[in-house]
Design a protein around this motif. Sequence first.
Motif, PDB file in Angstrom:
ATOM      1  N   GLN A 176       0.850  -1.308  -0.229  1.00 24.94           N
ATOM      2  CA  GLN A 176       0.089   0.049   0.031  1.00 24.94           C
ATOM      3  C   GLN A 176       0.873   1.413  -0.414  1.00 24.94           C
ATOM      4  O   GLN A 176       0.727   2.588  -0.259  1.00 24.94           O
ATOM      5  N   LEU A 177       1.890   1.551   0.566  1.00 20.66           N
ATOM      6  CA  LEU A 177       2.470   2.388   0.928  1.00 20.66           C
ATOM      7  C   LEU A 177       3.686   2.575  -0.327  1.00 20.66           C
ATOM      8  O   LEU A 177       4.186   3.801  -0.832  1.00 20.66           O
ATOM      9  N   ARG A 178       3.788   1.625  -1.102  1.00 19.04           N
ATOM     10  CA  ARG A 178       4.569   2.083  -2.378  1.00 19.04           C
ATOM     11  C   ARG A 178       3.372   2.251  -3.526  1.00 19.04           C
ATOM     12  O   ARG A 178       4.100   2.923  -3.827  1.00 19.04           O
ATOM     13  N   ALA A 179       1.921   2.011  -3.774  1.00 18.12           N
ATOM     14  CA  ALA A 179       1.274   1.922  -3.831  1.00 18.12           C
ATOM     15  C   ALA A 179       1.054   4.745  -3.592  1.00 18.12           C
ATOM     16  O   ALA A 179       0.533   5.056  -4.873  1.00 18.12           O
ATOM     17  N   ALA A 180       1.049   4.290  -2.027  1.00 15.16           N
ATOM     18  CA  ALA A 180       0.395   5.767  -2.057  1.00 15.16           C
ATOM     19  C   ALA A 180       2.409   6.099  -2.533  1.00 15.16           C
ATOM     20  O   ALA A 180       2.382   7.292  -3.394  1.00 15.16           O
ATOM     21  N   ALA A 181       2.863   5.835  -2.699  1.00 11.91           N
ATOM     22  CA  ALA A 181       4.200   6.355  -2.855  1.00 11.91           C
ATOM     23  C   ALA A 181       5.056   6.921  -4.668  1.00 11.91           C
ATOM     24  O   ALA A 181       5.064   8.158  -4.861  1.00 11.91           O
ATOM     25  N   SER A 182       4.151   5.873  -5.229  1.00 16.95           N
ATOM     26  CA  SER A 182       4.016   6.437  -7.138  1.00 16.95           C
ATOM     27  C   SER A 182       2.348   6.663  -7.163  1.00 16.95           C
ATOM     28  O   SER A 182       2.356   7.004  -8.648  1.00 16.95           O
ATOM     29  N   GLY A 183       2.117   7.387  -6.176  1.00 19.69           N
ATOM     30  CA  GLY A 183       0.756   8.214  -6.806  1.00 19.69           C
ATOM     31  C   GLY A 183      -0.732   7.203  -7.307  1.00 19.69           C
ATOM     32  O   GLY A 183      -1.565   7.346  -7.599  1.00 19.69           O
ATOM     33  N   VAL A 184      -0.314   5.268  -6.668  1.00 19.25           N
ATOM     34  CA  VAL A 184      -1.399   4.383  -7.638  1.00 19.25           C
ATOM     35  C   VAL A 184      -2.284   5.100  -6.729  1.00 19.25           C
ATOM     36  O   VAL A 184      -4.532   4.238  -6.956  1.00 19.25           O
ATOM     37  N   VAL A 185      -2.696   5.428  -5.260  1.00 15.87           N
ATOM     38  CA  VAL A 185      -3.142   6.018  -4.989  1.00 15.87           C
ATOM     39  C   VAL A 185      -3.487   6.898  -4.527  1.00 15.87           C
ATOM     40  O   VAL A 185      -2.545   7.203  -4.371  1.00 15.87           O
ATOM     41  N   ASP A 186      -4.660   7.459  -4.023  1.00 13.30           N
ATOM     42  CA  ASP A 186      -4.880   8.975  -2.999  1.00 13.30           C
ATOM     43  C   ASP A 186      -4.090   9.195  -1.536  1.00 13.30           C
ATOM     44  O   ASP A 186      -3.445   9.709  -0.992  1.00 13.30           O
ATOM     45  N   VAL A 187      -4.288   7.861  -0.964  1.00 12.66           N
ATOM     46  CA  VAL A 187      -3.880   7.669   0.723  1.00 12.66           C
ATOM     47  C   VAL A 187      -4.091   6.215   0.934  1.00 12.66           C
ATOM     48  O   VAL A 187      -5.105   5.327  -0.452  1.00 12.66           O
ATOM     49  N   ALA A 188      -3.201   5.656   2.097  1.00 10.71           N
ATOM     50  CA  ALA A 188      -3.972   4.016   1.805  1.00 10.71           C
ATOM     51  C   ALA A 188      -3.269   4.733   4.002  1.00 10.71           C
ATOM     52  O   ALA A 188      -3.212   4.594   4.334  1.00 10.71           O
ATOM     53  N   VAL A 189      -4.232   3.731   3.953  1.00  5.03           N
ATOM     54  CA  VAL A 189      -4.506   2.750   5.229  1.00  5.03           C
ATOM     55  C   VAL A 189      -3.532   2.450   5.932  1.00  5.03           C
ATOM     56  O   VAL A 189      -2.924   0.972   5.389  1.00  5.03           O
ATOM     57  N   VAL A 190      -2.512   2.544   7.345  1.00  2.00           N
ATOM     58  CA  VAL A 190      -1.918   1.820   7.340  1.00  2.00           C
ATOM     59  C   VAL A 190      -1.494   2.084   9.408  1.00  2.00           C
ATOM     60  O   VAL A 190      -1.642   3.227   9.664  1.00  2.00           O
ATOM     61  N   ASP A 191      -1.013   0.868  10.171  1.00  2.46           N
ATOM     62  CA  ASP A 191      -0.933   1.370  11.335  1.00  2.46           C
ATOM     63  C   ASP A 191       0.510   2.110  11.598  1.00  2.46           C
ATOM     64  O   ASP A 191       1.485   1.775  10.624  1.00  2.46           O
ATOM     65  N   GLU A 192       0.521   2.630  12.669  1.00  3.31           N
ATOM     66  CA  GLU A 192       1.707   3.688  13.104  1.00  3.31           C
ATOM     67  C   GLU A 192       2.746   2.887  12.917  1.00  3.31           C
ATOM     68  O   GLU A 192       3.799   3.001  12.590  1.00  3.31           O
ATOM     69  N   LEU A 193       2.677   1.676  13.258  1.00  3.34           N
ATOM     70  CA  LEU A 193       4.019   0.387  13.911  1.00  3.34           C
ATOM     71  C   LEU A 193       4.513   0.083  12.778  1.00  3.34           C
ATOM     72  O   LEU A 193       5.637   0.124  11.943  1.00  3.34           O
ATOM     73  N   SER A 194       3.673  -0.232  11.157  1.00  3.07           N
ATOM     74  CA  SER A 194       4.198  -0.020  10.343  1.00  3.07           C
ATOM     75  C   SER A 194       4.433   0.601   9.951  1.00  3.07           C
ATOM     76  O   SER A 194       5.823   0.294   8.883  1.00  3.07           O
ATOM     77  N   PHE A 195       4.175   1.945   9.558  1.00  2.00           N
ATOM     78  CA  PHE A 195       4.277   2.767   9.311  1.00  2.00           C
ATOM     79  C   PHE A 195       6.080   3.144   9.582  1.00  2.00           C
ATOM     80  O   PHE A 195       6.906   3.537   7.957  1.00  2.00           O
ATOM     81  N   ALA A 196       6.529   3.044  10.608  1.00  2.00           N
ATOM     82  CA  ALA A 196       7.708   3.444  11.117  1.00  2.00           C
ATOM     83  C   ALA A 196       8.092   2.400  10.982  1.00  2.00           C
ATOM     84  O   ALA A 196      10.301   3.124  10.700  1.00  2.00           O
ATOM     85  N   TRP A 197       8.366   0.796  11.075  1.00  2.00           N
ATOM     86  CA  TRP A 197       8.689  -0.222  10.335  1.00  2.00           C
ATOM     87  C   TRP A 197       9.633   0.563   8.466  1.00  2.00           C
ATOM     88  O   TRP A 197      10.172   0.320   8.441  1.00  2.00           O
ATOM     89  N   TRP A 198       8.749   0.479   7.962  1.00  2.03           N
ATOM     90  CA  TRP A 198       8.818   0.866   6.581  1.00  2.03           C
ATOM     91  C   TRP A 198       9.448   1.918   6.366  1.00  2.03           C
ATOM     92  O   TRP A 198      10.171   2.260   5.534  1.00  2.03           O
ATOM     93  N   LEU A 199       9.166   3.411   6.579  1.00  2.00           N
ATOM     94  CA  LEU A 199      10.648   4.209   6.963  1.00  2.00           C
ATOM     95  C   LEU A 199      11.741   3.595   6.976  1.00  2.00           C
ATOM     96  O   LEU A 199      12.237   4.471   6.252  1.00  2.00           O
ATOM     97  N   LYS A 200      11.915   2.745   8.415  1.00  2.00           N
ATOM     98  CA  LYS A 200      13.287   2.711   8.380  1.00  2.00           C
ATOM     99  C   LYS A 200      13.736   1.918   6.947  1.00  2.00           C
ATOM    100  O   LYS A 200      15.594   2.187   7.308  1.00  2.00           O
ATOM    101  N   ASN A 201      12.997   0.794   6.369  1.00  2.00           N
ATOM    102  CA  ASN A 201      13.586   0.304   5.636  1.00  2.00           C
ATOM    103  C   ASN A 201      13.355   0.609   4.646  1.00  2.00           C
ATOM    104  O   ASN A 201      13.765   0.137   2.961  1.00  2.00           O
ATOM    105  N   ASN A 202      13.370   1.704   3.864  1.00  2.00           N
ATOM    106  CA  ASN A 202      12.428   1.584   2.301  1.00  2.00           C
ATOM    107  C   ASN A 202      12.490   3.026   2.594  1.00  2.00           C
ATOM    108  O   ASN A 202      11.644   4.957   1.794  1.00  2.00           O
ATOM    109  N   LEU A 203      14.102   4.268   2.655  1.00  2.00           N
ATOM    110  CA  LEU A 203      14.231   5.621   2.662  1.00  2.00           C
ATOM    111  C   LEU A 203      14.327   6.244   1.528  1.00  2.00           C
ATOM    112  O   LEU A 203      13.603   7.339   1.673  1.00  2.00           O
ATOM    113  N   ARG A 204      14.536   5.327   0.106  1.00  2.00           N
ATOM    114  CA  ARG A 204      14.112   6.643  -0.595  1.00  2.00           C
ATOM    115  C   ARG A 204      12.430   6.516  -1.261  1.00  2.00           C
ATOM    116  O   ARG A 204      12.173   7.905  -1.681  1.00  2.00           O
ATOM    117  N   GLU A 205      11.744   5.800  -0.979  1.00  2.00           N
ATOM    118  CA  GLU A 205      10.876   5.722  -1.084  1.00  2.00           C
ATOM    119  C   GLU A 205       9.613   6.647  -0.324  1.00  2.00           C
ATOM    120  O   GLU A 205       8.794   7.386  -0.414  1.00  2.00           O
TER     121      GLU A 205
END
Length: 259
Positions: A176-205
């Motif tokens: 979902q987060l990749r879809a948001a980064a690429s503009g495939v979706v307008d918003v993506a629903v994500v829990d804070e814990l998963s988002f923080a984890w994703w931020l650490k491991n996907n710095l470019r996106e």
Amino acid sequence: MNGKTANRWPQRLAGALCLLAVTLPATAADDTLTVGVTENDAAPSMIFSYSPQLQLDGGVWKDLLDSIGHQLGQRVQYLPLARKRMDSYLQNGQIDMVCNTNPAWWEAPERFHWSLPLSEQVERFVSPLTLHERITSLSQLNGRRIGTVIGYHYPALAYAFAHGAQRIDQQQANLQLRAAASGVVDVAVVDELSFAWWLKNNLREARQVQLQPLVLSRMPLSCALSRRSHLAPASLNHAIRTLQQQGVLAARLKPYQVP
């Protein structure tokens, strides 16, 4: 041994075996808790590997459940399942529990026992940087493309979906987060814990998305326990209370939380 005694011997043996089966202590199967897990649950809630086959290797809920199993004196076995099969497996007693869940996400939650909460899920919206509007109310989602996880229920979004919002499912929150980064979706629903984890491991996106201020939901997360499980709900809750009082559960959660 006379003829009558010989004829009665098989019956007596069968009776003795039945009595033995009743009076023996719990079998080895009763020392194992089988927990259904799904790869739809993104890291760090559950961390899977895929070789040679799908298996749960780590994550928040594995740490929590391993601690509960240790407290109960039972081995925890994790069974990967498609989310749509969880319900029937719980009802039939093929698995003991499904965790990282909430009664509101099930069609008939009263069919299962429910444990005390072990953690909380806070759901937010992530959008592309190109979306300049700040999302502060659910009414702003009408007509938008909303990134969701397949098989998940979003009761708070029912109104938006009834008023033109388009649900775009992905297999996991990170997709979902990749879809948001690429503009495939307008918003993506994500829990804070998963988002923080994703931020650490996907710095470019991560530089392509923004966290919106609106909180979609705050949900306590617990375990659904099969009514056919050998584990009593009171025993499960006693183990959870004990680990909470000892600070074990908080310690297991700490490495995954946002600093």
